[in-house]
Design a protein around this motif. Sequence first.
Motif, PDB file in Angstrom:
ATOM      1  N   GLU A 217       0.833  -1.198   0.000  1.00 40.58           N
ATOM      2  CA  GLU A 217       0.000   0.000   0.000  1.00 40.58           C
ATOM      3  C   GLU A 217       0.870   1.251   0.000  1.00 40.58           C
ATOM      4  O   GLU A 217       0.556   2.246  -0.636  1.00 40.58           O
ATOM      5  CB  GLU A 217      -0.881  -0.028   1.257  1.00 40.58           C
ATOM      6  CG  GLU A 217      -1.823   1.126   1.374  1.00 40.58           C
ATOM      7  CD  GLU A 217      -2.702   1.006   2.603  1.00 40.58           C
ATOM      8  OE1 GLU A 217      -2.248   0.423   3.613  1.00 40.58           O
ATOM      9  OE2 GLU A 217      -3.836   1.494   2.557  1.00 40.58           O
ATOM     10  N   ASP A 238      -5.056   1.254  -4.573  1.00 35.09           N
ATOM     11  CA  ASP A 238      -6.136   1.787  -3.735  1.00 35.09           C
ATOM     12  C   ASP A 238      -7.414   0.986  -3.914  1.00 35.09           C
ATOM     13  O   ASP A 238      -8.113   0.662  -2.939  1.00 35.09           O
ATOM     14  CB  ASP A 238      -6.418   3.250  -4.082  1.00 35.09           C
ATOM     15  CG  ASP A 238      -5.266   4.144  -3.663  1.00 35.09           C
ATOM     16  OD1 ASP A 238      -4.520   3.722  -2.755  1.00 35.09           O
ATOM     17  OD2 ASP A 238      -5.117   5.233  -4.232  1.00 35.09           O
ATOM     18  N   GLN A 239      -7.678   0.680  -5.169  1.00 36.54           N
ATOM     19  CA  GLN A 239      -8.903  -0.044  -5.478  1.00 36.54           C
ATOM     20  C   GLN A 239      -8.898  -1.442  -4.843  1.00 36.54           C
ATOM     21  O   GLN A 239      -9.874  -1.857  -4.226  1.00 36.54           O
ATOM     22  CB  GLN A 239      -9.010  -0.126  -6.996  1.00 36.54           C
ATOM     23  CG  GLN A 239     -10.246  -0.767  -7.536  1.00 36.54           C
ATOM     24  CD  GLN A 239     -10.020  -1.086  -9.016  1.00 36.54           C
ATOM     25  OE1 GLN A 239      -9.451  -0.272  -9.755  1.00 36.54           O
ATOM     26  NE2 GLN A 239     -10.416  -2.264  -9.430  1.00 36.54           N
ATOM     27  N   MET A 241      -7.107  -2.403  -2.276  1.00 41.56           N
ATOM     28  CA  MET A 241      -7.109  -2.295  -0.824  1.00 41.56           C
ATOM     29  C   MET A 241      -8.509  -1.956  -0.308  1.00 41.56           C
ATOM     30  O   MET A 241      -8.928  -2.443   0.735  1.00 41.56           O
ATOM     31  CB  MET A 241      -6.140  -1.194  -0.349  1.00 41.56           C
ATOM     32  CG  MET A 241      -4.693  -1.421  -0.703  1.00 41.56           C
ATOM     33  SD  MET A 241      -3.922  -2.797   0.159  1.00 41.56           S
ATOM     34  CE  MET A 241      -3.781  -2.190   1.824  1.00 41.56           C
ATOM     35  N   GLN A 242      -9.217  -1.105  -1.059  1.00 42.07           N
ATOM     36  CA  GLN A 242     -10.528  -0.671  -0.567  1.00 42.07           C
ATOM     37  C   GLN A 242     -11.649  -1.648  -0.907  1.00 42.07           C
ATOM     38  O   GLN A 242     -12.569  -1.827  -0.125  1.00 42.07           O
ATOM     39  CB  GLN A 242     -10.845   0.729  -1.114  1.00 42.07           C
ATOM     40  CG  GLN A 242     -10.256   1.812  -0.213  1.00 42.07           C
ATOM     41  CD  GLN A 242      -9.972   3.089  -0.971  1.00 42.07           C
ATOM     42  OE1 GLN A 242     -10.696   3.419  -1.913  1.00 42.07           O
ATOM     43  NE2 GLN A 242      -8.942   3.805  -0.572  1.00 42.07           N
ATOM     44  N   ARG A 243     -11.521  -2.268  -2.072  1.00 39.21           N
ATOM     45  CA  ARG A 243     -12.572  -3.214  -2.467  1.00 39.21           C
ATOM     46  C   ARG A 243     -11.981  -4.521  -2.970  1.00 39.21           C
ATOM     47  O   ARG A 243     -12.077  -4.854  -4.151  1.00 39.21           O
ATOM     48  CB  ARG A 243     -13.453  -2.592  -3.570  1.00 39.21           C
ATOM     49  CG  ARG A 243     -14.486  -1.612  -3.031  1.00 39.21           C
ATOM     50  CD  ARG A 243     -15.406  -1.111  -4.138  1.00 39.21           C
ATOM     51  NE  ARG A 243     -14.684  -0.323  -5.136  1.00 39.21           N
ATOM     52  CZ  ARG A 243     -14.304   0.948  -4.936  1.00 39.21           C
ATOM     53  NH1 ARG A 243     -14.592   1.560  -3.812  1.00 39.21           N
ATOM     54  NH2 ARG A 243     -13.653   1.599  -5.873  1.00 39.21           N
ATOM     55  N   ARG A 250      -8.702 -10.554   1.030  1.00 39.57           N
ATOM     56  CA  ARG A 250      -9.317 -10.078   2.280  1.00 39.57           C
ATOM     57  C   ARG A 250      -8.589 -10.650   3.487  1.00 39.57           C
ATOM     58  O   ARG A 250      -8.367  -9.965   4.480  1.00 39.57           O
ATOM     59  CB  ARG A 250     -10.797 -10.466   2.332  1.00 39.57           C
ATOM     60  CG  ARG A 250     -11.590  -9.719   1.279  1.00 39.57           C
ATOM     61  CD  ARG A 250     -13.098  -9.861   1.486  1.00 39.57           C
ATOM     62  NE  ARG A 250     -13.755  -9.552   0.226  1.00 39.57           N
ATOM     63  CZ  ARG A 250     -14.394 -10.433  -0.527  1.00 39.57           C
ATOM     64  NH1 ARG A 250     -14.543 -11.680  -0.121  1.00 39.57           N
ATOM     65  NH2 ARG A 250     -14.910 -10.082  -1.680  1.00 39.57           N
ATOM     66  N   LEU A 253      -5.436  -8.750   3.890  1.00 33.99           N
ATOM     67  CA  LEU A 253      -5.746  -7.412   4.392  1.00 33.99           C
ATOM     68  C   LEU A 253      -6.017  -7.423   5.884  1.00 33.99           C
ATOM     69  O   LEU A 253      -5.599  -6.525   6.611  1.00 33.99           O
ATOM     70  CB  LEU A 253      -6.983  -6.864   3.672  1.00 33.99           C
ATOM     71  CG  LEU A 253      -6.765  -5.860   2.563  1.00 33.99           C
ATOM     72  CD1 LEU A 253      -8.102  -5.464   1.959  1.00 33.99           C
ATOM     73  CD2 LEU A 253      -6.042  -4.631   3.082  1.00 33.99           C
ATOM     74  N   ARG A 258      -4.064  -1.810  11.426  1.00 28.59           N
ATOM     75  CA  ARG A 258      -4.595  -0.496  11.009  1.00 28.59           C
ATOM     76  C   ARG A 258      -4.710   0.406  12.219  1.00 28.59           C
ATOM     77  O   ARG A 258      -5.228  -0.024  13.259  1.00 28.59           O
ATOM     78  CB  ARG A 258      -5.999  -0.622  10.426  1.00 28.59           C
ATOM     79  CG  ARG A 258      -6.065  -1.481   9.226  1.00 28.59           C
ATOM     80  CD  ARG A 258      -6.398  -0.619   8.008  1.00 28.59           C
ATOM     81  NE  ARG A 258      -5.882  -1.281   6.855  1.00 28.59           N
ATOM     82  CZ  ARG A 258      -5.073  -0.740   5.963  1.00 28.59           C
ATOM     83  NH1 ARG A 258      -4.683   0.496   6.111  1.00 28.59           N
ATOM     84  NH2 ARG A 258      -4.648  -1.410   4.942  1.00 28.59           N
TER      85      ARG A 258
END
Length: 260
Positions: A217, A238-239, A241-243, A250, A253, A258
Amino acid sequence: MADLLRVENLSKSFALGGPLWNRRRVSAVNDVSLTVQRGRTLGLVGESGSGKSTLGRCILGLTKPDSGQVVFDGVEVQGLSGRALSDFRRRVQPVFQDPYGSLDPRWPVGRSVRESLDCFRIGTPADRDRRVLDLFDRVGLNPALASRLPTNLSGGQRQRVGIAAALASEPELIIADEPVSALDMSVQAQILNLLLDLQQDLRVASIFITHDLGVVEHVSHDVAVLFRGAIVETGDTDQVMQRPQHQYTRTLLAAVPRPR
Ligand SMILES: Nc1ncnc2c1ncn2[C@@H]1O[C@H](COP(=O)(O)OP(=O)(O)OP(=O)(O)O)[C@@H](O)[C@H]1O
Ligand SMILES: [Mg+2]
């Protein structure tokens, strides 16, 4: 714009040892395709044994794939020899987890960097010592350290030398295989920031291999997630990581700490 690097349907398996009647093959990389554009960083992420290093070595020409192609700047890498091979080696440089592997333990580290300049005939012989010092400066090392042996440097300093040695040949693509995994947390951040600076200043493209999606990231424009030798998800960092679309992404992640 034409791709700087194109990997097409690359596969590599290894024969496992054992008695002759029980030989199995393990598939390390399975039908992988990816591209890297000039100046971009692709994060290659996956757990231990997912085939990241094997893929990196195939791209560097250090391991011969069973099938598939590696195409660098429009030319297939397998089958290169002589001048063309030497030119490829100059343009695509590795950075390893443990620079002990690439630095001769008997040589002052400045000499290892100088060797790369000599090997690829970068600049005139008279210029090269000056360039070694410039490279040290570029990677944030006191040039006085050039006369030390690798053992007399810290892990972070050694990795900076490893990066200087890789930059010496003015490469267009760097393949960095877990370049910060062996370092302390605080030193990891410093080396990652150095790599980010270089990315911005020199616009050199890279493949950044790591098991840590949090690191990806930080440094990568794009990401490819490798699971059991195959890419299960790829896209803009970004995409992804976010979706994340794939369950395995997942899971990776979820392992990234965090801040709340
Ligand atoms: N030279 C080899 N001989 C036999 N098997 C190998 C060899 N190199 C890799 N393998 C096997 O290929 C698979 C992928 O290994 P690879 O080292 O590419 O994974 P990796 O993602 O880099 O793992 P790590 O995060 O631990 O570095 C593993 O099952 C490994 O045991
Ligand atoms: Mg590896």
